[in-house]
Design a protein around this motif. Structure first.
Motif, PDB file in Angstrom:
ATOM      1  N   GLN A 154       0.678  -0.831   0.357  1.00 19.22           N
ATOM      2  CA  GLN A 154       0.094  -0.418  -0.008  1.00 19.22           C
ATOM      3  C   GLN A 154       0.550   1.492   0.092  1.00 19.22           C
ATOM      4  N   ARG A 155       2.199   1.324   0.444  1.00 21.31           N
ATOM      5  CA  ARG A 155       3.251   2.123   0.676  1.00 21.31           C
ATOM      6  C   ARG A 155       4.331   1.816  -0.061  1.00 21.31           C
ATOM      7  N   SER A 156       5.260   2.999  -0.587  1.00 15.50           N
ATOM      8  CA  SER A 156       6.611   2.751  -1.327  1.00 15.50           C
ATOM      9  C   SER A 156       7.457   3.107  -0.181  1.00 15.50           C
ATOM     10  N   PHE A 157       8.847   1.756  -0.642  1.00 15.27           N
ATOM     11  CA  PHE A 157       9.353   2.262  -0.046  1.00 15.27           C
ATOM     12  C   PHE A 157      10.630   1.519  -0.335  1.00 15.27           C
ATOM     13  N   PRO A 158      11.610   2.257  -0.217  1.00 14.80           N
ATOM     14  CA  PRO A 158      13.439   2.111  -1.152  1.00 14.80           C
ATOM     15  C   PRO A 158      13.930   0.830  -0.065  1.00 14.80           C
ATOM     16  N   GLY A 159      14.296   0.442  -1.107  1.00 17.00           N
ATOM     17  CA  GLY A 159      15.067  -1.070  -0.666  1.00 17.00           C
ATOM     18  C   GLY A 159      14.267  -2.840  -0.852  1.00 17.00           C
ATOM     19  N   VAL A 160      13.493  -2.352  -1.235  1.00 16.76           N
ATOM     20  CA  VAL A 160      12.543  -4.293  -1.019  1.00 16.76           C
ATOM     21  C   VAL A 160      11.778  -3.750  -2.539  1.00 16.76           C
ATOM     22  N   ALA A 162      11.126  -5.527  -5.522  1.00 17.82           N
ATOM     23  CA  ALA A 162      10.035  -6.781  -5.625  1.00 17.82           C
ATOM     24  C   ALA A 162       9.582  -7.255  -4.756  1.00 17.82           C
ATOM     25  N   TYR A 163      10.067  -7.020  -3.330  1.00 13.40           N
ATOM     26  CA  TYR A 163       9.225  -7.143  -1.853  1.00 13.40           C
ATOM     27  C   TYR A 163       7.175  -6.486  -2.232  1.00 13.40           C
ATOM     28  N   CYS A 164       8.089  -4.998  -2.597  1.00 11.82           N
ATOM     29  CA  CYS A 164       6.873  -4.288  -2.454  1.00 11.82           C
ATOM     30  C   CYS A 164       5.769  -4.226  -3.730  1.00 11.82           C
ATOM     31  N   MET A 165       6.376  -4.822  -4.616  1.00 12.30           N
ATOM     32  CA  MET A 165       5.952  -4.993  -6.190  1.00 12.30           C
ATOM     33  C   MET A 165       4.559  -6.179  -5.508  1.00 12.30           C
ATOM     34  N   SER A 166       5.322  -7.204  -5.694  1.00  8.96           N
ATOM     35  CA  SER A 166       4.708  -8.593  -4.833  1.00  8.96           C
ATOM     36  C   SER A 166       3.571  -8.503  -3.971  1.00  8.96           C
ATOM     37  N   LYS A 167       3.410  -7.361  -3.117  1.00 10.49           N
ATOM     38  CA  LYS A 167       2.874  -7.143  -2.176  1.00 10.49           C
ATOM     39  C   LYS A 167       1.252  -6.130  -2.785  1.00 10.49           C
ATOM     40  N   SER A 168       1.885  -5.174  -3.489  1.00  6.61           N
ATOM     41  CA  SER A 168       0.962  -4.863  -4.645  1.00  6.61           C
ATOM     42  C   SER A 168      -0.285  -6.172  -4.815  1.00  6.61           C
ATOM     43  N   ALA A 169       0.431  -6.447  -6.071  1.00  3.87           N
ATOM     44  CA  ALA A 169       0.174  -7.700  -6.401  1.00  3.87           C
ATOM     45  C   ALA A 169      -0.818  -8.300  -5.516  1.00  3.87           C
ATOM     46  N   ILE A 170      -0.790  -9.002  -4.363  1.00  2.00           N
ATOM     47  CA  ILE A 170      -1.543  -9.507  -3.595  1.00  2.00           C
ATOM     48  C   ILE A 170      -2.716  -8.761  -3.438  1.00  2.00           C
ATOM     49  N   ASP A 171      -2.339  -8.280  -3.412  1.00  2.00           N
ATOM     50  CA  ASP A 171      -4.150  -6.483  -2.619  1.00  2.00           C
ATOM     51  C   ASP A 171      -4.723  -6.405  -3.855  1.00  2.00           C
ATOM     52  N   CYS A 192      -2.920  -6.711   5.785  1.00  2.71           N
ATOM     53  CA  CYS A 192      -1.245  -5.970   5.921  1.00  2.71           C
ATOM     54  C   CYS A 192      -0.963  -5.552   6.754  1.00  2.71           C
ATOM     55  N   PRO A 193       0.323  -6.254   7.603  1.00  6.24           N
ATOM     56  CA  PRO A 193       0.671  -6.363   8.266  1.00  6.24           C
ATOM     57  C   PRO A 193       1.838  -5.203   8.496  1.00  6.24           C
ATOM     58  N   GLY A 194       1.825  -4.266   9.323  1.00  6.85           N
ATOM     59  CA  GLY A 194       3.389  -3.556   9.112  1.00  6.85           C
ATOM     60  C   GLY A 194       4.685  -3.962   9.658  1.00  6.85           C
ATOM     61  N   VAL A 195       5.455  -3.911  10.194  1.00  5.27           N
ATOM     62  CA  VAL A 195       6.493  -4.614  11.019  1.00  5.27           C
ATOM     63  C   VAL A 195       6.029  -5.354  12.255  1.00  5.27           C
ATOM     64  N   ASP A 256      -1.354  -2.486  11.130  1.00  4.84           N
ATOM     65  CA  ASP A 256       0.163  -2.020  10.903  1.00  4.84           C
ATOM     66  C   ASP A 256       0.408  -0.715  11.566  1.00  4.84           C
ATOM     67  N   GLY A 257      -0.448  -0.873  12.631  1.00  2.00           N
ATOM     68  CA  GLY A 257      -0.215   0.379  14.208  1.00  2.00           C
ATOM     69  C   GLY A 257      -0.069   1.920  13.604  1.00  2.00           C
ATOM     70  N   GLY A 258      -0.639   1.780  12.410  1.00  2.00           N
ATOM     71  CA  GLY A 258      -0.812   3.021  11.799  1.00  2.00           C
ATOM     72  C   GLY A 258      -0.118   3.540  10.866  1.00  2.00           C
ATOM     73  N   ARG A 259       0.739   2.659  10.379  1.00  2.38           N
ATOM     74  CA  ARG A 259       2.607   2.894   9.707  1.00  2.38           C
ATOM     75  C   ARG A 259       2.024   3.546   8.167  1.00  2.38           C
ATOM     76  N   HIS A 260       0.560   2.356   7.519  1.00  2.84           N
ATOM     77  CA  HIS A 260       0.101   3.557   6.589  1.00  2.84           C
ATOM     78  C   HIS A 260      -0.306   4.533   6.489  1.00  2.84           C
ATOM     79  N   ALA A 261      -0.770   5.395   7.654  1.00  5.51           N
ATOM     80  CA  ALA A 261      -1.279   6.540   7.816  1.00  5.51           C
ATOM     81  C   ALA A 261      -0.326   8.027   8.019  1.00  5.51           C
ATOM     82  N   MET A 262       1.130   6.978   8.312  1.00  6.48           N
ATOM     83  CA  MET A 262       2.343   7.546   8.678  1.00  6.48           C
ATOM     84  C   MET A 262       2.820   8.805   7.146  1.00  6.48           C
ATOM     85  N   CYS A 263       3.807  10.019   7.324  1.00  4.85           N
ATOM     86  CA  CYS A 263       4.455  10.114   6.408  1.00  4.85           C
ATOM     87  C   CYS A 263       5.816   9.938   5.966  1.00  4.85           C
TER      88      CYS A 263
END
Length: 265
Positions: A154-160, A162-171, A192-195, A256-263
């Motif tokens: 749901q959110r873009s993160f650098p350094g991962v 292929a993983y980000c792409m794969s989870k976006s596909a699952i959503d 959609c878990p956070g850490v 995700d403890g509010g991770r998706h809502a954070m800047c």
């Protein structure tokens, strides 16, 4: 339809559930909780010894001994056997939990095609194939599917990458299949878990010191100021699989403890 049973929110009694990735992390925690809630379990995982330990924990909860269907789901024959053996053993299937997945570090500059293919094979292709084979049986029981995605979908993160792409596909997979199966009364959702405190980050290459720093950053990156626990994700999976969620489908639920809502940080 939901019933008047006040305990439906915490009951999976009588439901047959196939859980992948059950030998560790979220899959293992979900398996134990499902056993506590009365489900009959078919458990898949690649680490046979760990899978047996999880099965023992499930049995200690007072439920039936889980049926083990170990194997690598990137192998098509293993996927077919997993479904066939589960149906032969239980005669039905009510819930599919797609929890198997891997995390890999890498950017567009460092992720080669071999790593990309591995991540997509485990996190997307195997989920697609297993779900496809389970759907006819879930239609018969008007069952449910819960996919384990990530805030990274749901959110873009650098350094991962292929993983980000794969989870976006699952959503997206979750939303599309939910629409396709809704007329047949099969519900499809994802969490959609956070850490979450598991071994997945260490398996991806973080050493103990790096992992400790990574968890410490949750004070800044997660609104609740901490990483999550496996049990917190498992509870949400159980809810979505239960009859209490009978009017919920096509949802990508942040745990995700509010991770998706954070800047972004």
């Amino acid at each position: 339809m939901a019933t008047s049973d006040a305990f439906q929110v915490s009951s999976l009694k009588g439901k047959v559930a196939l859980i992948t990735g059950a030998s560790s992390g979220i899959g293992a925690g979900t398996s134990v909780l499902f056993a506590q809630l009365g489900a009959q379990l078919a458990l898949n995982g690649r680490d046979v010894e760990n899978l047996k330990k999880v099965a023992q924990k499930c049995a200690q909860c007072g439920g039936a001994e889980p049926f083990l269907v170990p194997g690598d789901l990137t192998d098509e024959e293993t996927v077919r056997k997993t479904v066939e053996q589960t149906l032969a053993h239980f005669g039905r299937l009510d819930v599919l939990v797609n929890s198997a997945g891997i995390l890999a570090m890498g950017s567009i500059e460092t992720t080669d095609l071999a790593q990309y293919d591995k991540v997509m094979d485990v996190n997307v292709r195997s989920v697609y194939h297993l779900t496809q084979l389970c759907v006819p049986h879930l239609i018969k029981t008007r069952g449910s599917i819960v996919n384990v995605s990530s805030v990274n979908g749901q959110r873009s993160f650098p350094g991962v990458l292929a993983y980000c792409m794969s989870k976006s596909a699952i959503d997206q997979f979750t939303r599309c299949v939910a629409l396709e199966l809704a007329p047949k009364q099969v519900r499809v959702n994802s969490v959609c878990p956070g850490v979450i405190v598991t071994e997945v980050h260490k398996r991806a290459g973080l050493d103990d010191e790096q992992y400790a720093k990574f968890l410490a950053r949750c004070k800044e990156t997660h609104a609740l100021g901490r990483p999550g626990e496996v049990e917190e994700v498992a509870q949400s999976i159980a809810f979505l699989a239960s009859d209490a969620a009978s009017f919920i489908t096509g949802v990508n639920l942040p745990i995700d403890g509010g991770r998706h809502a954070m800047c972004p940080r």
